[in-house]
Write an enzyme that holds these catalytic residues in place. Structure first.
Site, PDB file in Angstrom:
ATOM      1  CB  SER A 219      -0.928  -0.004   1.201  1.00  0.00           C
ATOM      2  OG  SER A 219      -0.170  -0.047   2.383  1.00  0.00           O
ATOM      3  CE  LYS A 220      -3.474   5.469  -1.845  1.00  0.00           C
ATOM      4  NZ  LYS A 220      -4.082   4.119  -1.732  1.00  0.00           N
TER       5      LYS A 220
END
Length: 447
Positions: A219-220
């Site tokens: 994820s980011k």
RNA sequence: GACCCUAUCGUCUAGUGGUUAGGACACCACCCUUUCACGGUGGCGGCCGGGGUUCGAAUCCCCGUAGGGUCGCCA
């Protein structure tokens, strides 16, 4: 019919490494088939979509070398673009969506509900024929069994992703949708929408996802999730591209280093794997080193000068031949550009810090007279070049009755502050007699 | 909870019924080099589990298990 593929990112302020790979696969497929690669900006989320965020995407694709045949020319949503199917920013396509919503409404395929517009989704399982995954029969989930219809226009008038994505793909004549596998389940919705518009859906190709090294979802927030990381840490775009293409795709013949033309020639969808891949930083580093080694000299110099500049070292203060000679001693020894300032900073800065453990071991009273003797000989050397420098060091070692290493290590430490670096004799030659002797003197003073 | 996808060395992968299961990265040893890196040689290490089908399964089928994804008025 000519292939038309697209990369349709949302400008969130960063380009995900998985997104970069999706763009790469689309681009390679377009180039392989002689089709068109289209860039569309999905900027419907006005709150967080800024022009700077669009620049991140544009610059990321440019850095990777993925040029688009149709799409924006600048990050300005109302600015110029390439291609006849624009606008390429969703924020500029509101009337198109409006028309499409009305068409559905008038035909009874959508209806208003609590101020929003919902699409009448089919109650039947949807059959998909994915170019990578194969045949998939998507049944309704338990929630969908209760209410299969989904919102296509919010109560605030904003159309949602599933709707605009389909409308744009339809209007832009997209023939193949190559995207992350996270969209596989949603594809049923998209197919139903295409059918509602009386068009046959494009071909779908869902590519596996990139996971963290531990197998968790990337994820980011995760280290290495942003393309910017690789730009900042001194990776070469060709290495990143080469590494990325091997995550989920294989040329099947054990080859790993492949040029862009080779990739274009050989890339195709059937060879794309179906399972997710973990990102292996060590292998990317190895691959980057391979590309670093074969970099043309001029490009290597340019990249190095930039790297030094970003590290606060202005190499322009030095004569160009000196800079080039210094960099020549580093060529082929680095895995990433970011190692450079630490590796070769001694050419451009005074050496004030010494590796502590090495200093303890090499800067000793018993080494002092040895180094002093070598200094005398070096001072009297007619030509301060690598070959005589080496010959001299060896003869002094012989004269002193010690192994060459006894002199090599303190000299390297004195001149570079480190235990590892370019070839000793070559670095001394580049540094020159004056600087080399001065550094030897400074070291002698500490012994 | 439901639905969908997936499963070969630690990691990326080759392999589509018969292979000593191959390569690469990483790791270890040795060689080269009195630095480091490169290069060379060798080593370590794998078919998720259980049932079938078959003369024969990493390969085909089923069931588990595990991982991932999706079920939003996010994209």
């Amino acid at each position: 019919m000519s292939v038309r593929v697209r990369f349709a990112p949302s400008p969130t302020g960063f380009l995900h490494i998985g997104g970069a790979r999706t763009a790469l696969f689309n681009w390679l497929y377009a180039r392989h088939t002689g089709g068109q690669f289209i860039l569309r900006i999905e900027d419907t989320d006005t709150a967080r979509n800024t022009q700077a965020a669009v620049d991140v995407i544009l610059n990321g694709l440019r850095w990777l070398g993925l040029d688009w045949d149709e799409g924006p020319l600048t990050s300005d949503a109302t600015g110029p673009s390439h291609g006849g199917r624009g606008p390429y920013f969703q924020s500029q396509r509101k009337d198109i969506y409006q028309r499409r919503v009305e068409a559905l409404l008038s035909r009874g395929l959508a209806y208003e509900h609590d101020g929003a517009v919902k699409f009448k989704m089919t109650r039947e399982p949807v059959l998909m024929d994915d170019l990578i995954v194969g045949h998939v029969r998507r049944e309704l989930t338990d929630r969908e069994a209760v209410d299969p219809d989904f919102v296509i226009v919010r109560s605030d008038g904003q159309p949602v992703f599933h709707f605009v994505n389909v409308v744009d793909d339809l209007e832009m004549g997209i023939t193949h949708v190559i995207r992350g596998e996270d969209h596989l389940s949603n594809t049923a919705k998209h197919i139903a929408l295409f059918r509602a518009f009386d068009v046959s859906p494009p071909k779908y190709a869902h590519i596996p996802l990139i996971l963290n090294a531990d197998g968790s979802k990337m994820s980011k927030r995760d280290q290495g999730a942003s393309l910017a990381t690789y730009v900042d840490e001194g990776y070469l775009p060709e290495a990143v591209v080469n590494y990325l293409v091997l995550l989920g795709w294989s040329p099947k013949d054990n080859r790993e280093i492949l040029s862009i033309p080779e990739l274009i020639e050989r890339f195709d969808l059937p060879q794309v794997l179906r399972h997710n891949a973990r990102f292996d930083m060590a292998k990317l580093q190895w691959m980057n080193g391979e590309y670093m080694r074969t970099l043309p000299d001029d490009r290597f110099y340019e990249l190095c000068v930039h790297t030094f500049a970003r590290a606060g070292v202005d190499t322009n203060r030095f004569p160009l031949p000196y800079v080039k000679a210094a960099l020549d001693t580093c060529k082929g020894k680095l895995k990433t550009l970011s190692e450079l300032p630490g590796y070769a900073g001694f050419y451009f800065n005074e050496v004030t810090q010494f590796d502590a453990a090495a200093a303890q071991k090499d800067f000793t009273p018993e080494n002092k007279p040895r180094l002093q003797r070598l200094r005398e000989v070096y001072a009297a050397l007619p030509e301060f070049n690598a070959a005589p420098l080496e010959a001299c060091l060896k003869s002094v070692a012989a004269e002193l009755g010690v192994k060459a290493g006894v002199l090599v290590h303190p000299v390297r430490l004195a001149c570079t502050g480190k235990t590892a670096g370019p070839s000793l004799y070559h670095l001394l030659e580049v540094l020159g007699r004056e600087k080399s002797l001065a550094r030897l003197d400074a070291a002698l003073a500490r012994m």
